[in-house]
Write an enzyme that holds these catalytic residues in place. Sequence first.
Site, PDB file in Angstrom:
ATOM      1  N   CYS A 137      -7.344  -2.685  -4.472  1.00 47.82           N
ATOM      2  CA  CYS A 137      -7.126  -1.509  -5.330  1.00 47.82           C
ATOM      3  C   CYS A 137      -6.788  -1.977  -6.740  1.00 47.82           C
ATOM      4  CB  CYS A 137      -6.025  -0.639  -4.767  1.00 47.82           C
ATOM      5  SG  CYS A 137      -4.513  -1.545  -4.455  1.00 47.82           S
ATOM      6  N   GLU A 160      -1.330   6.349  -2.359  1.00 46.81           N
ATOM      7  CA  GLU A 160      -1.730   5.115  -3.051  1.00 46.81           C
ATOM      8  C   GLU A 160      -3.246   5.094  -3.045  1.00 46.81           C
ATOM      9  OE1 GLU A 160      -0.013   2.601  -4.473  1.00 46.81           O
ATOM     10  OE2 GLU A 160       1.752   3.839  -4.246  1.00 46.81           O
TER      11      GLU A 160
HETATM   12  P1  NAD Z   1     -10.540   6.224   3.037  1.00 46.12           P
HETATM   13  O1  NAD Z   1      -9.880   7.286   2.250  1.00 46.12           O
HETATM   14  O2  NAD Z   1     -11.963   6.426   3.423  1.00 46.12           O
HETATM   15  O3  NAD Z   1      -9.774   5.989   4.436  1.00 46.12           O
HETATM   16  C1  NAD Z   1      -8.412   5.637   4.466  1.00 46.12           C
HETATM   17  C2  NAD Z   1      -7.805   6.130   5.758  1.00 46.12           C
HETATM   18  O4  NAD Z   1      -7.811   7.555   5.775  1.00 46.12           O
HETATM   19  C3  NAD Z   1      -8.544   5.692   7.018  1.00 46.12           C
HETATM   20  O5  NAD Z   1      -7.603   5.351   8.001  1.00 46.12           O
HETATM   21  C4  NAD Z   1      -9.322   6.947   7.416  1.00 46.12           C
HETATM   22  O6  NAD Z   1      -9.621   7.033   8.790  1.00 46.12           O
HETATM   23  C5  NAD Z   1      -8.349   8.033   7.020  1.00 46.12           C
HETATM   24  N1  NAD Z   1      -8.941   9.348   6.776  1.00 46.12           N
HETATM   25  C6  NAD Z   1     -10.214   9.656   6.421  1.00 46.12           C
HETATM   26  N2  NAD Z   1     -10.341  10.994   6.264  1.00 46.12           N
HETATM   27  C7  NAD Z   1      -9.132  11.540   6.514  1.00 46.12           C
HETATM   28  C8  NAD Z   1      -8.613  12.874   6.478  1.00 46.12           C
HETATM   29  N3  NAD Z   1      -9.377  13.913   6.166  1.00 46.12           N
HETATM   30  N4  NAD Z   1      -7.302  13.054   6.758  1.00 46.12           N
HETATM   31  C9  NAD Z   1      -6.502  12.008   7.058  1.00 46.12           C
HETATM   32  N5  NAD Z   1      -6.934  10.734   7.108  1.00 46.12           N
HETATM   33  C10 NAD Z   1      -8.238  10.491   6.846  1.00 46.12           C
HETATM   34  O7  NAD Z   1     -10.323   4.883   2.237  1.00 46.12           O
HETATM   35  P2  NAD Z   1     -10.931   3.449   2.569  1.00 46.12           P
HETATM   36  O8  NAD Z   1     -12.383   3.491   2.228  1.00 46.12           O
HETATM   37  O9  NAD Z   1     -10.497   3.035   3.924  1.00 46.12           O
HETATM   38  O10 NAD Z   1     -10.133   2.528   1.515  1.00 46.12           O
HETATM   39  C11 NAD Z   1     -10.609   2.187   0.255  1.00 46.12           C
HETATM   40  C12 NAD Z   1      -9.840   2.919  -0.810  1.00 46.12           C
HETATM   41  O11 NAD Z   1      -8.454   2.653  -0.679  1.00 46.12           O
HETATM   42  C13 NAD Z   1     -10.200   2.453  -2.222  1.00 46.12           C
HETATM   43  O12 NAD Z   1     -10.374   3.570  -3.052  1.00 46.12           O
HETATM   44  C14 NAD Z   1      -8.972   1.668  -2.664  1.00 46.12           C
HETATM   45  O13 NAD Z   1      -8.770   1.613  -4.041  1.00 46.12           O
HETATM   46  C15 NAD Z   1      -7.886   2.389  -1.956  1.00 46.12           C
HETATM   47  N6  NAD Z   1      -6.710   1.533  -1.816  1.00 46.12           N
HETATM   48  C16 NAD Z   1      -5.596   1.808  -2.572  1.00 46.12           C
HETATM   49  C17 NAD Z   1      -4.484   0.985  -2.494  1.00 46.12           C
HETATM   50  C18 NAD Z   1      -3.241   1.267  -3.315  1.00 46.12           C
HETATM   51  O14 NAD Z   1      -2.194   0.715  -2.982  1.00 46.12           O
HETATM   52  N7  NAD Z   1      -3.305   2.073  -4.356  1.00 46.12           N
HETATM   53  C19 NAD Z   1      -4.506  -0.128  -1.663  1.00 46.12           C
HETATM   54  C20 NAD Z   1      -5.656  -0.384  -0.929  1.00 46.12           C
HETATM   55  C21 NAD Z   1      -6.749   0.460  -1.000  1.00 46.12           C
END
Ligand code: NAD
Length: 515
Positions: free
Chosen positions: A281, A247
């Site tokens: 999002c 997502e």
């Molecule tokens: P992010 O990708 O930076 O981090 C998300 C999670 O992934 C965190 O828990 C982080 O620690 C972990 N992570 C980071 N690197 C990783 C790796 N290499 N392997 C595994 N896990 C790792 O995202 P964010 O900045 O926390 O969130 C914002 C983003 O989320 C925005 O782009 C937003 O649109 C998206 N989002 C999407 C939805 C949806 O349902 N489509 C909902 C909410 C947020």
Amino acid sequence: MALLRPVDAPRELHGRRKLGVFSPATLEPLGEIEIASADDVRRAVARAREAQAAWAEKSFEERGRYLLRARDLLVDRADEIAETICRDTGKPRMEALATEVLASCDALTYYAKRAKQLLRDRRQGLHLLKTKKLVLSWRPMGVVGIITPWNFPFVLSVNPTVQALMAGNAVVLKPSEITPFVGQALARLLADAGLPEGVFQLLTGDGVTGAALVDAGVDKISFTGSVRTGRKIAEACGRQLVPCTLELGGKDPMIVCDDADLERAARGAVWGAFANAGQVCMSTERVYVGRKLAEPFIARVVELTRELRQGPESEGEVDVGAITSPAQLDTIERHVADALAKGARVLTGGRRNPAYPGFFYEPTVLVDVNHDMAIMREETFGPCLPIQVVQDEDEALRLANDTSFGLQASVWTRDSWKGKRLANRIAAGGVVVDDCMTTYAIAESPFGGLKESGIGRVNGELGIKSYCHVQSLVLPRLRPKREMLWYPYRAADVARLKKALRLLYRSPLAKLLGN
Ligand code: NAD
């Protein structure tokens, strides 16, 4: 302004990595978390695997009882948990209560009560092999790793967790390091609801912990977060042939038709763009409005935006909270600067809020924008509402689809059927007519995106089934000593087969059989 990070660079202490966490609204330190190591992750997955078999043996009613107990505790602790959410994220209390606590109560209730029906065996009549019966049975996958972001740290962790648990899986959750105390509040809630040891485990940590979870031999990864991380997870899952749901981000368009209710559309645009400070999002990230309504629509949007009250939650009634992550603040500033350099005009906002030391960006309305600007095609994830005036609905549709994202969209018209026709021409996982940002809140609705917005669907029947593998059970209706295709192959059977072929597809009977 010098920026403090909401999380410090990790530091080592007695061989453990630790992370300091700060309030994005006040920049005060909130505490420290320990970063789970790859060994911690492997141990958690092993414990989960041990616990899962007994959990899957329980009936839906038994599993549901634990989750309804968690729901009741959540209602009792609503204030305390909302407070933790506000502190970690900097969002207003109203949003913490409505979009996180209430939405989580709904998810806990819906899946606790409906999972049995959603996952019931499906019997299917067979069109060819009349001597058999087919039963489709949804079986748990085993151990599900869930990795979640900071923008809705509670509900985006609760929702996939409940679905995975009700489907009979054990869960290992790695919430965002930017809002870790919300994750800990969830872990306490589930522990206090009496969930058996190992069935749900929380790992605090950063991307390194998340990557270790993906590599720890889980049976599925459910990821919500950025496109950048989503790609890494898809690659790692691909290497191991582990299924994943992704997502990811969005750039949701809002199309305002000439027959729209102007007041409703203006209010909807303002809420869609600025709720959660635009860090949703499915935020309204850009608007296309026809010439006929453009002037009064823009004027009303600006008026309503100027009425919004921004500040830390501690100040009482506020509408727009903080930007939770400073990295996001950089993106917002970059997008606005790029738009201004290319000829856009800011009608209100357009800067950090100078009244506060924390990460506040003023609700911003921009016009004279076009698709050469990052703000119209890349995810801004902040309180920015760029409005582009278009000739007609065809131009609006063309521009709506001119992006690498395809999460959600909204169409504003008094004519629902016209709304549906336009919606079907938008490349998005969901479209709302005359409203916005509602799809995720509808438990029955699948939610997800096309293109870079992700892979798979969460929520509803499709969502809970994505935490299962479907098992095909083929059962006999007759038990002859020998099936026609079994050895030995006899000339008489070949002749019978040829006759059957003609009868099935080239005879008057074929039509009756629906062939
Ligand atoms: P992010 O990708 O930076 O981090 C998300 C999670 O992934 C965190 O828990 C982080 O620690 C972990 N992570 C980071 N690197 C990783 C790796 N290499 N392997 C595994 N896990 C790792 O995202 P964010 O900045 O926390 O969130 C914002 C983003 O989320 C925005 O782009 C937003 O649109 C998206 N989002 C999407 C939805 C949806 O349902 N489509 C909902 C909410 C947020």
